[in-house]
Design an enzyme around this catalytic site. Structure first.
Site, PDB file in Angstrom:
ATOM      1  N   GLY A  46       0.843  -1.187   0.000  1.00 57.96           N
ATOM      2  CA  GLY A  46       0.000   0.000   0.000  1.00 57.96           C
ATOM      3  C   GLY A  46       0.882   1.241   0.000  1.00 57.96           C
ATOM      4  O   GLY A  46       2.034   1.181   0.441  1.00 57.96           O
ATOM      5  N   GLN A  51       3.408  10.014   1.071  1.00 63.19           N
ATOM      6  CA  GLN A  51       4.656   9.236   1.149  1.00 63.19           C
ATOM      7  C   GLN A  51       5.562   9.482  -0.050  1.00 63.19           C
ATOM      8  O   GLN A  51       6.735   9.108  -0.025  1.00 63.19           O
ATOM      9  CB  GLN A  51       4.357   7.736   1.237  1.00 63.19           C
ATOM     10  N   CYS A  88       5.811   0.064   7.521  1.00 66.79           N
ATOM     11  CA  CYS A  88       5.549   1.224   6.666  1.00 66.79           C
ATOM     12  C   CYS A  88       6.826   1.591   5.925  1.00 66.79           C
ATOM     13  O   CYS A  88       7.895   1.652   6.541  1.00 66.79           O
ATOM     14  CB  CYS A  88       5.080   2.385   7.538  1.00 66.79           C
ATOM     15  N   LEU A  89       6.711   1.846   4.626  1.00 60.22           N
ATOM     16  CA  LEU A  89       7.894   2.224   3.837  1.00 60.22           C
ATOM     17  C   LEU A  89       8.481   3.552   4.322  1.00 60.22           C
ATOM     18  O   LEU A  89       9.657   3.820   4.115  1.00 60.22           O
ATOM     19  CB  LEU A  89       7.529   2.337   2.346  1.00 60.22           C
ATOM     20  N   HIS A 130      -4.561   1.753   7.044  1.00 65.94           N
ATOM     21  CA  HIS A 130      -3.204   2.286   7.229  1.00 65.94           C
ATOM     22  C   HIS A 130      -2.964   3.462   6.262  1.00 65.94           C
ATOM     23  O   HIS A 130      -2.441   4.503   6.656  1.00 65.94           O
ATOM     24  CB  HIS A 130      -2.193   1.152   7.002  1.00 65.94           C
ATOM     25  N   GLU A 131      -3.366   3.280   4.995  1.00 65.68           N
ATOM     26  CA  GLU A 131      -3.139   4.335   3.998  1.00 65.68           C
ATOM     27  C   GLU A 131      -4.018   5.557   4.264  1.00 65.68           C
ATOM     28  O   GLU A 131      -3.585   6.702   4.081  1.00 65.68           O
ATOM     29  CB  GLU A 131      -3.380   3.808   2.574  1.00 65.68           C
ATOM     30  N   HIS A 134      -2.460   7.760   6.698  1.00 63.85           N
ATOM     31  CA  HIS A 134      -1.433   8.633   6.107  1.00 63.85           C
ATOM     32  C   HIS A 134      -2.036   9.954   5.623  1.00 63.85           C
ATOM     33  O   HIS A 134      -1.407  11.004   5.722  1.00 63.85           O
ATOM     34  CB  HIS A 134      -0.764   7.947   4.904  1.00 63.85           C
TER      35      HIS A 134
HETATM   36 ZN    ZN Z   1       2.649   3.592   5.736  1.00 62.71          ZN
END
Ligand code: ZN
Length: 156
Positions: A46, A51, A88-89, A130-131, A134
C-alpha cells in the site's frame, strides 16, 4: 522505471492533512500509476500520496492480486476488531502491532473518476486503513505503546 522518492519519518509532509481532489484528471491518473510502480518496486502492499511528497487524498494498494487506486477514500462502515503487525515504507525497520476493525466499507473515486464502494476484510481492510491514516498525517509510530508490554519491534 518511473519511480518516485519515498519520504521517510520525520519528513514534515507525512504529518500534513491531505486535500481531496476535485476530479481524476490525467495528472491524477498518471500519479496513481507512478505510485503503484513505486509501491511494487519497494515491495509495499500500500502507498499514500504524502509518502511520495504529495499532500493529496490518493492511495494505492495491492493485496492478493486485488489492485486498488482510490481518491478521497472515506470509511463508511466498520465491523469486528483485531490486532495485526504493520510496517511502513516511510518508517523502515519498525513493526507495530495495531488494533483495528477487521472489515470495512470504503467509498471514494477510482482511477477513472467513478464513485465506488469497496468492501474489504482482513489484510486488505488493514492496508486501506493504514493508507487512510497517512492522509490524516497519522503514522504507525503514533500507535506505539510503552505501557503494559510494548507492542512494537525493530526489524533488520
Ligand atoms: Zn505507511
Amino acid at each position: 522505471m518511473d519511480l518516485l522518492e519515498i519520504r521517510k519519518h520525520p519528513d514534515k509532509i507525512l504529518r500534513k492533512q491531505c486535500l481531496p481532489v476535485d476530479d481524476i484528471t490525467g495528472k491524477e491518473f498518471r500519479l496513481f500509476d507512478r505510485m503503484f510502480s513505486t509501491m511494487k518496486h519497494f515491495l509495499g502492499i500500500g502507498l499514500a500520496a504524502p509518502q511520495v511528497g504529495i499532500a493529496k487524498k490518493l492511495i494505492v494498494a495491492e493485496v492478493d492480486g486485488k489492485i486498488i487506486k482510490l481518491a478521497n477514500p472515506e470509511i463508511l462502515e466498520t465491523k469486528g476488531e483485531g490486532y495485526m503487525e504493520e510496517g511502513c515504507l516511510s518508517v523502515p525497520g519498525l513493526g507495530v502491532n495495531i488494533k483495528r476493525p477487521f472489515e470495512i466499507v470504503v467509498k471514494g473515486l477510482n482511477e477513472k473518476g467513478k464513485s465506488v464502494e469497496i468492501k474489504a476484510k482482513g489484510l486488505l481492510a488493514r492496508v486501506l486503513q493504514h493508507e487512510i491514516d497517512h492522509l490524516k498525517g497519522r503514522l504507525i509510530i503514533d500507535y506505539m505503546s510503552f505501557f503494559e508490554g510494548t507492542n512494537f519491534r525493530f526489524k533488520k
